[in-house]
Design a protein around this motif. Structure first.
Motif, PDB file in Angstrom:
ATOM      1  N   LEU A  76       0.834  -1.208   0.000  1.00  0.00           N
ATOM      2  CA  LEU A  76       0.000   0.000   0.000  1.00  0.00           C
ATOM      3  C   LEU A  76       0.863   1.251   0.000  1.00  0.00           C
ATOM      4  N   ILE A  77       1.870   1.271   0.880  1.00  0.00           N
ATOM      5  CA  ILE A  77       2.731   2.456   0.976  1.00  0.00           C
ATOM      6  C   ILE A  77       3.431   2.714  -0.346  1.00  0.00           C
ATOM      7  N   VAL A  78       4.049   1.659  -0.893  1.00  0.00           N
ATOM      8  CA  VAL A  78       4.816   1.817  -2.131  1.00  0.00           C
ATOM      9  C   VAL A  78       3.891   2.208  -3.288  1.00  0.00           C
ATOM     10  N   SER A  79       2.746   1.545  -3.385  1.00  0.00           N
ATOM     11  CA  SER A  79       1.865   1.821  -4.522  1.00  0.00           C
ATOM     12  C   SER A  79       1.299   3.234  -4.450  1.00  0.00           C
ATOM     13  N   GLY A 100       3.293  10.162  -7.247  1.00  0.00           N
ATOM     14  CA  GLY A 100       4.380  10.795  -8.000  1.00  0.00           C
ATOM     15  C   GLY A 100       4.167  10.714  -9.499  1.00  0.00           C
ATOM     16  N   ILE A 101       3.812   9.532  -9.972  1.00  0.00           N
ATOM     17  CA  ILE A 101       3.629   9.341 -11.414  1.00  0.00           C
ATOM     18  C   ILE A 101       2.541  10.271 -11.931  1.00  0.00           C
ATOM     19  N   VAL A 102       1.410  10.292 -11.237  1.00  0.00           N
ATOM     20  CA  VAL A 102       0.261  11.051 -11.727  1.00  0.00           C
ATOM     21  C   VAL A 102       0.554  12.551 -11.683  1.00  0.00           C
ATOM     22  N   LEU A 103       1.176  12.993 -10.607  1.00  0.00           N
ATOM     23  CA  LEU A 103       1.496  14.411 -10.502  1.00  0.00           C
ATOM     24  C   LEU A 103       2.442  14.842 -11.619  1.00  0.00           C
ATOM     25  N   LEU A 131      11.196   5.105  -6.430  1.00  0.00           N
ATOM     26  CA  LEU A 131      11.894   5.915  -7.436  1.00  0.00           C
ATOM     27  C   LEU A 131      11.897   5.255  -8.818  1.00  0.00           C
ATOM     28  N   PRO A 132      12.307   3.979  -8.939  1.00  0.00           N
ATOM     29  CA  PRO A 132      12.229   3.364 -10.277  1.00  0.00           C
ATOM     30  C   PRO A 132      10.797   3.254 -10.802  1.00  0.00           C
TER      31      PRO A 132
END
Lengths: 281, 300
Positions: free
Chosen positions: A79-82, A88-91, A148-149
Protein backbone atom coordinates in the motif's frame (compact mmCIF):
# COMPACT_ATOMS: atom_id res chain seq x y z
CA UNK A 1 -36.63 -26.75 -47.62
CA UNK A 2 -33.81 -24.35 -48.25
CA UNK A 3 -34.98 -22.05 -45.45
CA UNK A 4 -34.87 -24.95 -43.06
CA UNK A 5 -31.33 -25.74 -44.13
CA UNK A 6 -30.20 -22.17 -43.44
CA UNK A 7 -31.81 -22.24 -40.02
CA UNK A 8 -30.09 -25.48 -39.30
CA UNK A 9 -26.72 -24.01 -40.22
CA UNK A 10 -27.47 -20.90 -38.20
CA UNK A 11 -28.32 -22.97 -35.14
CA UNK A 12 -25.19 -25.02 -35.47
CA UNK A 13 -23.15 -21.86 -35.71
CA UNK A 14 -24.87 -20.45 -32.66
CA UNK A 15 -24.29 -23.67 -30.77
CA UNK A 16 -20.58 -23.62 -31.62
CA UNK A 17 -20.31 -20.00 -30.56
CA UNK A 18 -21.78 -20.69 -27.14
CA UNK A 19 -19.72 -23.84 -26.82
CA UNK A 20 -16.50 -21.90 -27.38
CA UNK A 21 -17.60 -19.22 -24.93
CA UNK A 22 -18.41 -21.88 -22.35
CA UNK A 23 -15.07 -23.63 -22.78
CA UNK A 24 -13.20 -20.35 -22.34
CA UNK A 25 -15.38 -19.51 -19.37
CA UNK A 26 -14.39 -22.73 -17.61
CA UNK A 27 -10.72 -22.31 -18.56
CA UNK A 28 -10.55 -18.74 -17.29
CA UNK A 29 -12.77 -18.94 -14.24
CA UNK A 30 -12.29 -22.42 -12.83
CA UNK A 31 -8.64 -22.08 -11.72
CA UNK A 32 -9.58 -18.96 -9.78
CA UNK A 33 -12.71 -20.46 -8.27
CA UNK A 34 -10.71 -23.56 -7.35
CA UNK A 35 -8.14 -21.37 -5.61
CA UNK A 36 -10.81 -19.53 -3.60
CA UNK A 37 -12.67 -22.57 -2.33
CA UNK A 38 -9.46 -24.48 -1.66
CA UNK A 39 -8.33 -21.68 0.63
CA UNK A 40 -11.15 -22.45 3.07
CA UNK A 41 -10.46 -26.18 3.15
CA UNK A 42 -8.30 -27.76 5.80
CA UNK A 43 -5.04 -29.33 4.65
CA UNK A 44 -6.50 -32.80 5.28
CA UNK A 45 -9.45 -32.01 3.06
CA UNK A 46 -7.18 -30.77 0.31
CA UNK A 47 -5.16 -33.98 0.46
CA UNK A 48 -8.36 -36.08 0.44
CA UNK A 49 -9.61 -34.50 -2.74
CA UNK A 50 -8.39 -31.45 -4.57
CA UNK A 51 -11.66 -31.05 -6.45
CA UNK A 52 -14.25 -31.39 -3.72
CA UNK A 53 -15.96 -28.29 -2.45
CA UNK A 54 -15.20 -27.55 1.21
CA UNK A 55 -17.42 -29.47 3.63
CA UNK A 56 -17.40 -26.49 5.94
CA UNK A 57 -15.81 -23.10 5.68
CA UNK A 58 -12.58 -23.31 7.61
CA UNK A 59 -10.99 -19.90 8.13
CA UNK A 60 -8.01 -21.13 10.12
CA UNK A 61 -5.73 -20.73 7.09
CA UNK A 62 -6.65 -17.07 6.92
CA UNK A 63 -6.32 -16.63 10.66
CA UNK A 64 -2.82 -18.02 10.47
CA UNK A 65 -1.53 -15.89 7.62
CA UNK A 66 -3.16 -12.69 8.88
CA UNK A 67 -2.37 -13.39 12.54
CA UNK A 68 1.08 -14.90 12.67
CA UNK A 69 2.96 -14.38 9.43
CA UNK A 70 4.57 -11.49 7.61
CA UNK A 71 1.62 -11.23 5.32
CA UNK A 72 -0.02 -8.11 6.86
CA UNK A 73 3.38 -6.41 6.67
CA UNK A 74 3.64 -7.16 2.94
CA UNK A 75 0.20 -5.74 2.45
CA UNK A 76 1.05 -2.55 4.25
CA UNK A 77 4.31 -2.24 2.30
CA UNK A 78 2.48 -2.70 -0.96
CA UNK A 79 0.00 0.00 0.00
CA UNK A 80 2.73 2.46 0.98
CA UNK A 81 4.82 1.82 -2.13
CA UNK A 82 1.87 1.82 -4.52
CA UNK A 83 0.21 4.95 -3.17
CA UNK A 84 3.46 6.94 -3.09
CA UNK A 85 4.51 5.83 -6.56
CA UNK A 86 1.12 6.47 -8.10
CA UNK A 87 1.00 9.90 -6.52
CA UNK A 88 4.38 10.79 -8.00
CA UNK A 89 3.63 9.34 -11.41
CA UNK A 90 0.26 11.05 -11.73
CA UNK A 91 1.50 14.41 -10.50
CA UNK A 92 4.57 14.53 -12.73
CA UNK A 93 2.89 13.17 -15.82
CA UNK A 94 -0.04 15.55 -15.48
CA UNK A 95 2.34 18.53 -15.41
CA UNK A 96 4.50 17.24 -18.23
CA UNK A 97 1.57 16.01 -20.30
CA UNK A 98 0.07 19.49 -20.10
CA UNK A 99 3.23 21.08 -21.45
CA UNK A 100 3.64 18.58 -24.29
CA UNK A 101 -0.05 18.69 -25.13
CA UNK A 102 -0.62 22.45 -25.10
CA UNK A 103 2.66 24.33 -25.43
CA UNK A 104 4.98 24.46 -28.42
CA UNK A 105 8.53 25.54 -27.76
CA UNK A 106 11.85 24.90 -29.40
CA UNK A 107 12.87 21.28 -28.85
CA UNK A 108 9.52 20.17 -27.42
CA UNK A 109 9.07 17.46 -30.06
CA UNK A 110 12.56 16.14 -29.43
CA UNK A 111 12.13 16.07 -25.66
CA UNK A 112 8.79 14.32 -26.02
CA UNK A 113 10.25 11.69 -28.35
CA UNK A 114 13.13 11.02 -25.97
CA UNK A 115 10.66 10.48 -23.16
CA UNK A 116 8.31 8.29 -25.16
CA UNK A 117 11.08 5.94 -26.27
CA UNK A 118 11.14 4.97 -22.59
CA UNK A 119 7.98 2.93 -23.12
CA UNK A 120 9.97 0.50 -25.27
CA UNK A 121 12.94 -0.04 -22.99
CA UNK A 122 13.12 -3.42 -21.26
CA UNK A 123 13.74 -2.89 -17.53
CA UNK A 124 16.53 -5.47 -17.54
CA UNK A 125 18.88 -3.13 -19.38
CA UNK A 126 18.75 -0.69 -16.46
CA UNK A 127 18.63 -3.21 -13.65
CA UNK A 128 22.34 -3.43 -12.84
CA UNK A 129 23.17 0.31 -12.93
CA UNK A 130 20.10 1.06 -10.84
CA UNK A 131 21.05 -1.63 -8.37
CA UNK A 132 24.49 -0.07 -7.98
CA UNK A 133 23.05 3.44 -7.85
CA UNK A 134 20.49 2.64 -5.16
CA UNK A 135 23.02 0.67 -3.16
CA UNK A 136 25.55 3.50 -3.26
CA UNK A 137 22.90 5.95 -2.05
CA UNK A 138 22.08 3.57 0.81
CA UNK A 139 18.57 3.25 -0.56
CA UNK A 140 18.77 -0.53 -0.97
CA UNK A 141 16.11 -2.20 1.21
CA UNK A 142 14.03 0.94 1.56
CA UNK A 143 10.68 1.91 0.08
CA UNK A 144 12.50 4.42 -2.10
CA UNK A 145 14.35 1.60 -3.85
CA UNK A 146 10.99 0.71 -5.36
CA UNK A 147 9.19 4.05 -5.49
CA UNK A 148 11.89 5.92 -7.44
CA UNK A 149 12.23 3.36 -10.28
CA UNK A 150 8.47 2.89 -10.41
CA UNK A 151 8.02 6.60 -11.01
CA UNK A 152 10.80 6.76 -13.60
CA UNK A 153 9.54 3.77 -15.56
CA UNK A 154 5.85 4.58 -15.54
CA UNK A 155 6.06 8.28 -16.29
CA UNK A 156 6.62 7.90 -20.08
CA UNK A 157 3.45 5.97 -20.82
CA UNK A 158 1.49 8.18 -18.42
CA UNK A 159 2.75 11.36 -20.11
CA UNK A 160 1.71 9.80 -23.40
CA UNK A 161 -1.83 9.27 -22.11
CA UNK A 162 -2.08 12.73 -20.51
CA UNK A 163 -0.72 14.51 -23.56
CA UNK A 164 -3.33 12.81 -25.73
CA UNK A 165 -6.02 13.95 -23.34
CA UNK A 166 -4.85 17.56 -23.09
CA UNK A 167 -4.65 17.84 -26.86
CA UNK A 168 -8.39 17.14 -27.11
CA UNK A 169 -9.40 20.04 -24.90
CA UNK A 170 -10.77 22.88 -27.08
CA UNK A 171 -8.40 25.81 -27.41
CA UNK A 172 -11.12 28.37 -26.59
CA UNK A 173 -11.09 27.38 -22.93
CA UNK A 174 -7.41 28.13 -22.73
CA UNK A 175 -7.67 31.39 -24.72
CA UNK A 176 -10.38 32.67 -22.39
CA UNK A 177 -7.95 32.22 -19.55
CA UNK A 178 -5.11 34.01 -21.29
CA UNK A 179 -7.38 36.94 -22.24
CA UNK A 180 -8.28 37.28 -18.57
CA UNK A 181 -4.55 37.60 -17.96
CA UNK A 182 -4.04 34.25 -16.27
CA UNK A 183 -0.51 32.91 -16.06
CA UNK A 184 0.18 29.50 -17.54
CA UNK A 185 0.28 27.99 -14.09
CA UNK A 186 -3.21 29.32 -13.38
CA UNK A 187 -4.46 28.00 -16.72
CA UNK A 188 -3.18 24.58 -15.73
CA UNK A 189 -4.41 24.71 -12.16
CA UNK A 190 -7.80 26.32 -12.68
CA UNK A 191 -8.83 25.10 -16.13
CA UNK A 192 -6.83 22.22 -17.51
CA UNK A 193 -6.16 20.09 -14.48
CA UNK A 194 -9.81 20.01 -13.31
CA UNK A 195 -10.89 19.09 -16.85
CA UNK A 196 -8.44 16.22 -16.91
CA UNK A 197 -9.82 14.41 -13.85
CA UNK A 198 -11.32 11.52 -15.88
CA UNK A 199 -7.92 10.91 -17.51
CA UNK A 200 -6.23 11.17 -14.12
CA UNK A 201 -8.46 8.46 -12.71
CA UNK A 202 -7.53 6.22 -15.63
CA UNK A 203 -3.88 6.92 -14.85
CA UNK A 204 -4.34 6.13 -11.18
CA UNK A 205 -5.87 2.75 -11.99
CA UNK A 206 -3.39 1.86 -14.70
CA UNK A 207 -0.40 2.70 -12.54
CA UNK A 208 -1.79 1.26 -9.34
CA UNK A 209 -2.20 -2.17 -10.90
CA UNK A 210 1.20 -1.99 -12.59
CA UNK A 211 3.01 -1.01 -9.41
CA UNK A 212 1.03 -3.29 -7.08
CA UNK A 213 1.96 -6.35 -9.15
CA UNK A 214 5.53 -5.39 -10.03
CA UNK A 215 8.07 -8.12 -9.37
CA UNK A 216 11.54 -7.62 -10.80
CA UNK A 217 12.51 -4.30 -9.15
CA UNK A 218 11.03 -5.34 -5.83
CA UNK A 219 12.93 -8.62 -6.04
CA UNK A 220 16.23 -7.00 -6.99
CA UNK A 221 16.27 -3.88 -4.83
CA UNK A 222 15.04 -5.33 -1.54
CA UNK A 223 16.10 -8.15 0.72
CA UNK A 224 14.36 -7.56 4.03
CA UNK A 225 10.84 -8.71 4.78
CA UNK A 226 10.17 -5.38 6.52
CA UNK A 227 10.01 -3.55 3.19
CA UNK A 228 9.01 -6.26 0.74
CA UNK A 229 5.78 -5.95 -1.20
CA UNK A 230 3.19 -8.65 -1.79
CA UNK A 231 4.62 -10.21 -4.99
CA UNK A 232 8.06 -10.84 -3.48
CA UNK A 233 6.47 -11.50 -0.10
CA UNK A 234 4.44 -14.32 -1.60
CA UNK A 235 7.63 -15.81 -3.04
CA UNK A 236 9.24 -15.82 0.39
CA UNK A 237 6.06 -17.14 1.90
CA UNK A 238 5.75 -20.06 -0.52
CA UNK A 239 9.42 -20.89 0.01
CA UNK A 240 8.69 -21.14 3.70
CA UNK A 241 5.42 -23.11 3.62
CA UNK A 242 5.83 -25.08 0.40
CA UNK A 243 3.60 -28.01 1.38
CA UNK A 244 1.14 -26.16 3.62
CA UNK A 245 -1.32 -25.87 0.78
CA UNK A 246 -3.98 -24.30 2.96
CA UNK A 247 -1.76 -21.41 4.00
CA UNK A 248 -0.54 -20.83 0.48
CA UNK A 249 -4.01 -20.87 -1.02
CA UNK A 250 -5.17 -18.47 1.68
CA UNK A 251 -2.23 -16.16 0.94
CA UNK A 252 -2.85 -16.23 -2.80
CA UNK A 253 -6.54 -15.59 -2.21
CA UNK A 254 -5.82 -12.72 0.15
CA UNK A 255 -3.52 -11.21 -2.46
CA UNK A 256 -6.04 -11.52 -5.28
CA UNK A 257 -9.53 -11.06 -3.88
CA UNK A 258 -9.35 -7.36 -2.95
CA UNK A 259 -8.17 -6.54 -6.47
CA UNK A 260 -10.92 -8.67 -7.99
CA UNK A 261 -13.58 -7.03 -5.84
CA UNK A 262 -12.41 -3.60 -6.89
CA UNK A 263 -12.37 -4.86 -10.46
CA UNK A 264 -15.91 -6.21 -10.40
CA UNK A 265 -17.24 -2.88 -9.15
CA UNK A 266 -15.22 -0.56 -11.32
CA UNK A 267 -14.56 -2.81 -14.28
CA UNK A 268 -15.42 -0.40 -17.06
CA UNK A 269 -12.94 2.18 -15.82
CA UNK A 270 -10.38 -0.47 -14.89
CA UNK A 271 -10.45 -2.20 -18.27
CA UNK A 272 -10.14 1.21 -19.89
CA UNK A 273 -7.27 2.07 -17.55
CA UNK A 274 -5.35 -1.15 -18.03
CA UNK A 275 -5.55 -1.00 -21.80
CA UNK A 276 -5.03 2.78 -22.09
CA UNK A 277 -1.28 2.59 -22.53
CA UNK A 278 -1.55 -0.08 -25.20
CA UNK A 279 -3.63 1.75 -27.77
CA UNK A 280 -1.34 3.99 -29.70
CA UNK A 281 -3.50 4.13 -32.82
CA UNK B 1 3.86 46.43 -23.82
CA UNK B 2 7.04 44.93 -25.05
CA UNK B 3 8.30 44.77 -21.53
CA UNK B 4 5.17 43.02 -20.34
CA UNK B 5 5.35 40.44 -23.08
CA UNK B 6 8.94 39.70 -22.18
CA UNK B 7 7.97 39.29 -18.55
CA UNK B 8 5.23 36.84 -19.47
CA UNK B 9 7.64 34.92 -21.58
CA UNK B 10 9.99 34.61 -18.70
CA UNK B 11 7.18 33.40 -16.49
CA UNK B 12 6.05 30.97 -19.17
CA UNK B 13 9.53 29.64 -19.60
CA UNK B 14 9.82 29.17 -15.88
CA UNK B 15 6.54 27.27 -15.84
CA UNK B 16 7.62 25.02 -18.68
CA UNK B 17 10.82 24.23 -16.84
CA UNK B 18 9.03 23.62 -13.55
CA UNK B 19 6.54 21.26 -15.18
CA UNK B 20 9.15 19.26 -17.06
CA UNK B 21 11.98 19.04 -14.56
CA UNK B 22 10.62 16.43 -12.12
CA UNK B 23 9.68 14.04 -14.90
CA UNK B 24 12.98 14.39 -16.68
CA UNK B 25 15.10 14.16 -13.55
CA UNK B 26 13.56 10.78 -12.74
CA UNK B 27 13.64 9.65 -16.34
CA UNK B 28 17.20 10.67 -17.08
CA UNK B 29 18.70 9.46 -13.80
CA UNK B 30 16.93 6.10 -13.60
CA UNK B 31 16.27 5.19 -17.24
CA UNK B 32 18.52 7.03 -19.69
CA UNK B 33 21.82 7.15 -17.85
CA UNK B 34 21.57 3.48 -16.76
CA UNK B 35 21.27 2.37 -20.39
CA UNK B 36 24.65 3.93 -21.17
CA UNK B 37 26.13 2.69 -17.91
CA UNK B 38 24.92 -0.76 -18.78
CA UNK B 39 26.81 -0.62 -22.05
CA UNK B 40 29.90 0.56 -20.22
CA UNK B 41 29.66 -2.17 -17.56
CA UNK B 42 29.39 -4.76 -20.30
CA UNK B 43 33.02 -4.04 -21.24
CA UNK B 44 34.26 -5.04 -17.79
CA UNK B 45 34.76 -8.13 -15.75
CA UNK B 46 33.19 -7.09 -12.50
CA UNK B 47 31.75 -8.70 -9.39
CA UNK B 48 29.74 -5.60 -8.44
CA UNK B 49 31.82 -4.69 -5.39
CA UNK B 50 33.32 -1.24 -5.78
CA UNK B 51 33.63 0.42 -9.15
CA UNK B 52 34.42 -1.71 -12.24
CA UNK B 53 38.16 -1.75 -12.97
CA UNK B 54 39.00 -4.74 -15.17
CA UNK B 55 38.32 -3.51 -18.68
CA UNK B 56 38.09 -6.47 -21.07
CA UNK B 57 36.66 -4.82 -24.19
CA UNK B 58 34.27 -7.00 -26.11
CA UNK B 59 35.27 -10.21 -24.33
CA UNK B 60 31.88 -10.57 -22.65
CA UNK B 61 30.13 -10.39 -26.01
CA UNK B 62 32.55 -12.93 -27.49
CA UNK B 63 31.79 -15.21 -24.58
CA UNK B 64 28.07 -14.81 -25.17
CA UNK B 65 28.50 -15.95 -28.76
CA UNK B 66 29.94 -19.22 -27.47
CA UNK B 67 27.60 -19.55 -24.51
CA UNK B 68 25.36 -22.58 -25.03
CA UNK B 69 22.97 -21.36 -22.36
CA UNK B 70 22.50 -18.03 -24.11
CA UNK B 71 21.57 -19.73 -27.38
CA UNK B 72 19.26 -22.10 -25.55
CA UNK B 73 17.64 -19.12 -23.85
CA UNK B 74 17.33 -17.22 -27.11
CA UNK B 75 15.70 -20.23 -28.72
CA UNK B 76 13.27 -20.46 -25.81
CA UNK B 77 12.56 -16.75 -26.14
CA UNK B 78 11.71 -17.21 -29.80
CA UNK B 79 9.41 -20.10 -28.89
CA UNK B 80 7.74 -17.78 -26.40
CA UNK B 81 7.33 -15.14 -29.14
CA UNK B 82 5.72 -17.56 -31.60
CA UNK B 83 3.55 -19.47 -29.16
CA UNK B 84 2.37 -16.21 -27.58
CA UNK B 85 1.40 -14.77 -30.94
CA UNK B 86 -0.35 -17.96 -32.06
CA UNK B 87 -1.85 -18.80 -28.71
CA UNK B 88 -3.13 -15.32 -27.84
CA UNK B 89 -4.05 -13.43 -30.99
CA UNK B 90 -6.39 -15.88 -32.76
CA UNK B 91 -8.42 -16.77 -29.64
CA UNK B 92 -8.50 -13.11 -28.61
CA UNK B 93 -9.75 -12.01 -32.04
CA UNK B 94 -12.26 -14.84 -32.13
CA UNK B 95 -13.66 -14.02 -28.69
CA UNK B 96 -13.69 -10.30 -29.48
CA UNK B 97 -15.72 -10.89 -32.64
CA UNK B 98 -18.23 -13.10 -30.81
CA UNK B 99 -18.54 -10.75 -27.85
CA UNK B 100 -19.08 -7.66 -30.01
CA UNK B 101 -21.94 -9.46 -31.77
CA UNK B 102 -25.40 -10.17 -30.45
CA UNK B 103 -24.84 -12.49 -27.58
CA UNK B 104 -26.38 -13.04 -24.17
CA UNK B 105 -24.29 -12.15 -21.13
CA UNK B 106 -21.48 -10.54 -23.07
CA UNK B 107 -20.46 -8.02 -20.45
CA UNK B 108 -20.36 -10.77 -17.83
CA UNK B 109 -18.16 -12.91 -20.09
CA UNK B 110 -15.89 -10.00 -20.85
CA UNK B 111 -15.45 -9.45 -17.10
CA UNK B 112 -14.54 -13.09 -16.56
CA UNK B 113 -12.16 -13.37 -19.50
CA UNK B 114 -10.32 -10.24 -18.40
CA UNK B 115 -10.08 -11.32 -14.75
CA UNK B 116 -6.74 -13.21 -15.09
CA UNK B 117 -5.18 -9.89 -16.06
CA UNK B 118 -6.13 -8.41 -12.67
CA UNK B 119 -4.35 -11.00 -10.55
CA UNK B 120 -0.65 -10.48 -9.97
CA UNK B 121 1.73 -12.60 -12.03
CA UNK B 122 3.22 -14.03 -8.86
CA UNK B 123 -0.17 -15.21 -7.57
CA UNK B 124 -0.96 -16.58 -11.04
CA UNK B 125 2.38 -18.37 -11.16
CA UNK B 126 1.85 -20.14 -7.85
CA UNK B 127 -1.78 -20.92 -8.60
CA UNK B 128 -0.67 -22.82 -11.69
CA UNK B 129 2.32 -24.28 -9.91
CA UNK B 130 -0.25 -26.09 -7.78
CA UNK B 131 -2.45 -26.87 -10.77
CA UNK B 132 0.54 -28.59 -12.37
CA UNK B 133 1.85 -30.22 -9.18
CA UNK B 134 2.43 -33.93 -10.02
CA UNK B 135 0.74 -35.66 -7.08
CA UNK B 136 -1.99 -33.41 -5.74
CA UNK B 137 -2.18 -30.99 -8.63
CA UNK B 138 -5.51 -30.23 -10.21
CA UNK B 139 -4.51 -31.25 -13.72
CA UNK B 140 -3.13 -34.70 -12.95
CA UNK B 141 -6.02 -35.42 -10.58
CA UNK B 142 -8.43 -34.44 -13.34
CA UNK B 143 -6.68 -36.70 -15.84
CA UNK B 144 -6.71 -39.59 -13.39
CA UNK B 145 -10.38 -39.20 -12.62
CA UNK B 146 -11.08 -39.21 -16.37
CA UNK B 147 -9.22 -42.51 -16.64
CA UNK B 148 -6.37 -40.85 -18.50
CA UNK B 149 -3.68 -41.71 -15.98
CA UNK B 150 -1.24 -42.34 -18.85
CA UNK B 151 -1.30 -38.63 -19.67
CA UNK B 152 -0.25 -37.45 -16.22
CA UNK B 153 3.24 -36.07 -15.85
CA UNK B 154 5.29 -33.51 -14.00
CA UNK B 155 4.11 -30.62 -16.11
CA UNK B 156 6.84 -28.35 -14.84
CA UNK B 157 9.36 -31.08 -14.04
CA UNK B 158 9.58 -32.63 -17.49
CA UNK B 159 12.06 -30.64 -19.61
CA UNK B 160 10.30 -31.56 -22.83
CA UNK B 161 7.06 -29.94 -21.76
CA UNK B 162 7.82 -27.41 -19.00
CA UNK B 163 8.12 -24.42 -21.33
CA UNK B 164 4.77 -25.16 -22.93
CA UNK B 165 3.14 -25.57 -19.53
CA UNK B 166 4.29 -22.08 -18.59
CA UNK B 167 3.29 -20.75 -22.01
CA UNK B 168 -0.24 -22.00 -21.45
CA UNK B 169 -0.37 -19.83 -18.32
CA UNK B 170 1.02 -16.82 -20.19
CA UNK B 171 -1.74 -17.22 -22.79
CA UNK B 172 -4.32 -17.76 -20.05
CA UNK B 173 -3.32 -14.47 -18.50
CA UNK B 174 -3.12 -12.32 -21.63
CA UNK B 175 -5.92 -13.52 -23.93
CA UNK B 176 -8.43 -11.35 -22.07
CA UNK B 177 -6.20 -8.31 -22.35
CA UNK B 178 -5.83 -8.57 -26.13
CA UNK B 179 -9.49 -9.47 -26.45
CA UNK B 180 -10.44 -6.17 -24.82
CA UNK B 181 -8.08 -4.26 -27.13
CA UNK B 182 -9.69 -5.91 -30.15
CA UNK B 183 -13.21 -5.35 -28.84
CA UNK B 184 -12.55 -1.63 -28.52
CA UNK B 185 -11.25 -1.56 -32.06
CA UNK B 186 -14.18 -3.56 -33.49
CA UNK B 187 -16.68 -1.36 -31.68
CA UNK B 188 -15.09 1.61 -33.46
CA UNK B 189 -15.94 0.20 -36.90
CA UNK B 190 -18.88 2.16 -38.39
CA UNK B 191 -22.13 0.18 -38.25
CA UNK B 192 -23.01 1.32 -41.80
CA UNK B 193 -20.33 -0.97 -43.20
CA UNK B 194 -21.97 -3.97 -41.57
CA UNK B 195 -25.41 -2.90 -42.75
CA UNK B 196 -24.17 -2.50 -46.30
CA UNK B 197 -22.64 -5.96 -46.12
CA UNK B 198 -25.89 -7.40 -44.81
CA UNK B 199 -27.88 -5.79 -47.63
CA UNK B 200 -25.42 -7.19 -50.15
CA UNK B 201 -26.14 -10.60 -48.67
CA UNK B 202 -22.74 -11.32 -47.18
CA UNK B 203 -22.54 -14.29 -44.86
CA UNK B 204 -21.23 -13.54 -41.40
CA UNK B 205 -17.92 -15.21 -42.30
CA UNK B 206 -17.57 -12.94 -45.33
CA UNK B 207 -18.35 -9.91 -43.20
CA UNK B 208 -15.64 -10.88 -40.74
CA UNK B 209 -13.13 -11.53 -43.48
CA UNK B 210 -13.85 -8.47 -45.62
CA UNK B 211 -14.68 -5.87 -42.98
CA UNK B 212 -13.74 -6.77 -39.41
CA UNK B 213 -10.31 -8.30 -39.95
CA UNK B 214 -8.95 -5.64 -42.36
CA UNK B 215 -10.12 -2.82 -40.12
CA UNK B 216 -8.73 -4.60 -37.09
CA UNK B 217 -5.25 -4.89 -38.56
CA UNK B 218 -3.72 -1.67 -37.14
CA UNK B 219 -4.71 -2.74 -33.63
CA UNK B 220 -3.52 -6.26 -34.36
CA UNK B 221 -0.17 -4.88 -35.40
CA UNK B 222 0.13 -2.88 -32.16
CA UNK B 223 -0.87 -5.97 -30.21
CA UNK B 224 1.75 -8.08 -31.97
CA UNK B 225 4.52 -5.59 -31.22
CA UNK B 226 3.45 -5.49 -27.57
CA UNK B 227 3.42 -9.26 -27.45
CA UNK B 228 6.83 -9.62 -29.15
CA UNK B 229 8.57 -7.11 -26.89
CA UNK B 230 6.84 -8.62 -23.89
CA UNK B 231 7.95 -12.12 -24.88
CA UNK B 232 11.58 -11.14 -25.40
CA UNK B 233 11.90 -9.53 -21.98
CA UNK B 234 9.67 -12.08 -20.28
CA UNK B 235 10.65 -12.90 -16.72
CA UNK B 236 7.92 -13.02 -14.09
CA UNK B 237 5.97 -16.25 -14.59
CA UNK B 238 9.06 -18.24 -15.53
CA UNK B 239 10.91 -17.02 -12.45
CA UNK B 240 8.00 -17.91 -10.18
CA UNK B 241 7.14 -21.29 -11.71
CA UNK B 242 10.46 -22.84 -12.81
CA UNK B 243 13.30 -20.29 -12.36
CA UNK B 244 14.46 -21.43 -15.79
CA UNK B 245 14.64 -25.13 -14.99
CA UNK B 246 14.50 -28.06 -15.27
CA UNK B 247 17.79 -28.46 -17.15
CA UNK B 248 17.47 -24.92 -18.60
CA UNK B 249 14.40 -26.02 -20.53
CA UNK B 250 12.56 -22.82 -19.61
CA UNK B 251 15.59 -20.55 -19.38
CA UNK B 252 14.98 -17.16 -21.02
CA UNK B 253 17.50 -14.39 -21.61
CA UNK B 254 15.97 -12.39 -18.77
CA UNK B 255 16.14 -15.22 -16.25
CA UNK B 256 19.66 -16.13 -17.34
CA UNK B 257 20.74 -12.51 -17.08
CA UNK B 258 19.22 -12.30 -13.60
CA UNK B 259 21.01 -15.44 -12.43
CA UNK B 260 24.37 -14.39 -13.85
CA UNK B 261 24.06 -10.95 -12.29
CA UNK B 262 22.44 -11.43 -8.93
CA UNK B 263 23.22 -15.05 -8.10
CA UNK B 264 26.72 -15.44 -9.60
CA UNK B 265 27.58 -11.73 -9.36
CA UNK B 266 29.05 -11.58 -12.86
CA UNK B 267 27.81 -8.08 -13.38
CA UNK B 268 29.79 -7.31 -16.51
CA UNK B 269 28.52 -10.43 -18.20
CA UNK B 270 25.01 -9.73 -16.94
CA UNK B 271 25.19 -6.23 -18.43
CA UNK B 272 26.24 -7.66 -21.78
CA UNK B 273 23.33 -10.12 -21.67
CA UNK B 274 20.95 -7.29 -20.79
CA UNK B 275 22.21 -5.24 -23.68
CA UNK B 276 21.73 -8.17 -26.07
CA UNK B 277 18.18 -8.53 -24.78
CA UNK B 278 17.61 -4.84 -25.43
CA UNK B 279 18.96 -5.06 -28.98
CA UNK B 280 16.95 -8.19 -29.77
CA UNK B 281 13.73 -6.66 -28.45
CA UNK B 282 14.14 -3.46 -30.43
CA UNK B 283 15.40 -5.33 -33.50
CA UNK B 284 12.54 -7.82 -33.59
CA UNK B 285 9.86 -5.18 -33.19
CA UNK B 286 11.42 -3.01 -35.91
CA UNK B 287 11.67 -6.10 -38.12
CA UNK B 288 8.02 -6.90 -37.48
CA UNK B 289 6.91 -3.35 -38.21
CA UNK B 290 9.03 -3.35 -41.38
CA UNK B 291 7.59 -6.68 -42.51
CA UNK B 292 4.02 -5.64 -41.94
CA UNK B 293 4.67 -2.41 -43.85
CA UNK B 294 6.07 -4.37 -46.82
CA UNK B 295 3.09 -6.67 -46.56
CA UNK B 296 0.73 -3.71 -46.73
CA UNK B 297 2.57 -2.09 -49.65
CA UNK B 298 2.44 -5.35 -51.58
CA UNK B 299 -1.26 -5.88 -50.98
CA UNK B 300 -1.99 -2.34 -52.07
Amino acid sequence: MSKKKIDHGYNLQRFLKYLVLAIFFVLMAYPLIWLFYSSVKSVQEIYDSVFALPKKIDLSNFRHIWGSSHFPRYYLNSLIVSISSVFGIVLFSSLTGFIFGRVKFRGSELLYTILIVGMMIPVQVTLIPNFVFLRDLNLFDTYFAMILPYIAFNVPVSVFIMRGFFQQIPKELEDAGYIDGCSMRRIYGNIMMPLSLPALSTLVIFNFFTVWNELIFALTFTNKQQVRTIPVGIMDFVGQFETDYGYIFAALTSASVPLLIVYFFGQKKIIEGLTAGAIKG
Amino acid sequence: MKHKRLAMNKDTRLTIALFLIPTFVFYVVLVVVPIFQSVRFSFYRWDGLGPPTRFIGLANYKEILHDQVFWKALKNNLIVVFVSLLGQMPPAIFLAIILTGKIKGKSFLRTVYFAPQIISTVATGYLFYYVYEPTFGLLNQLLRSLGMGWATRGWLGDPSIALYSVLFVICWKYIGFYMVLFMASIEGIPQELYEAARIDGCTSWQTVRKITLPLLSPTLKTACVLSIVGSIKYFDLIWVMTTGGPARSTELIATYMYKKTFLSWQMGYGSALAFCLFVIAVGLSLLFMGLSKINRDVSE
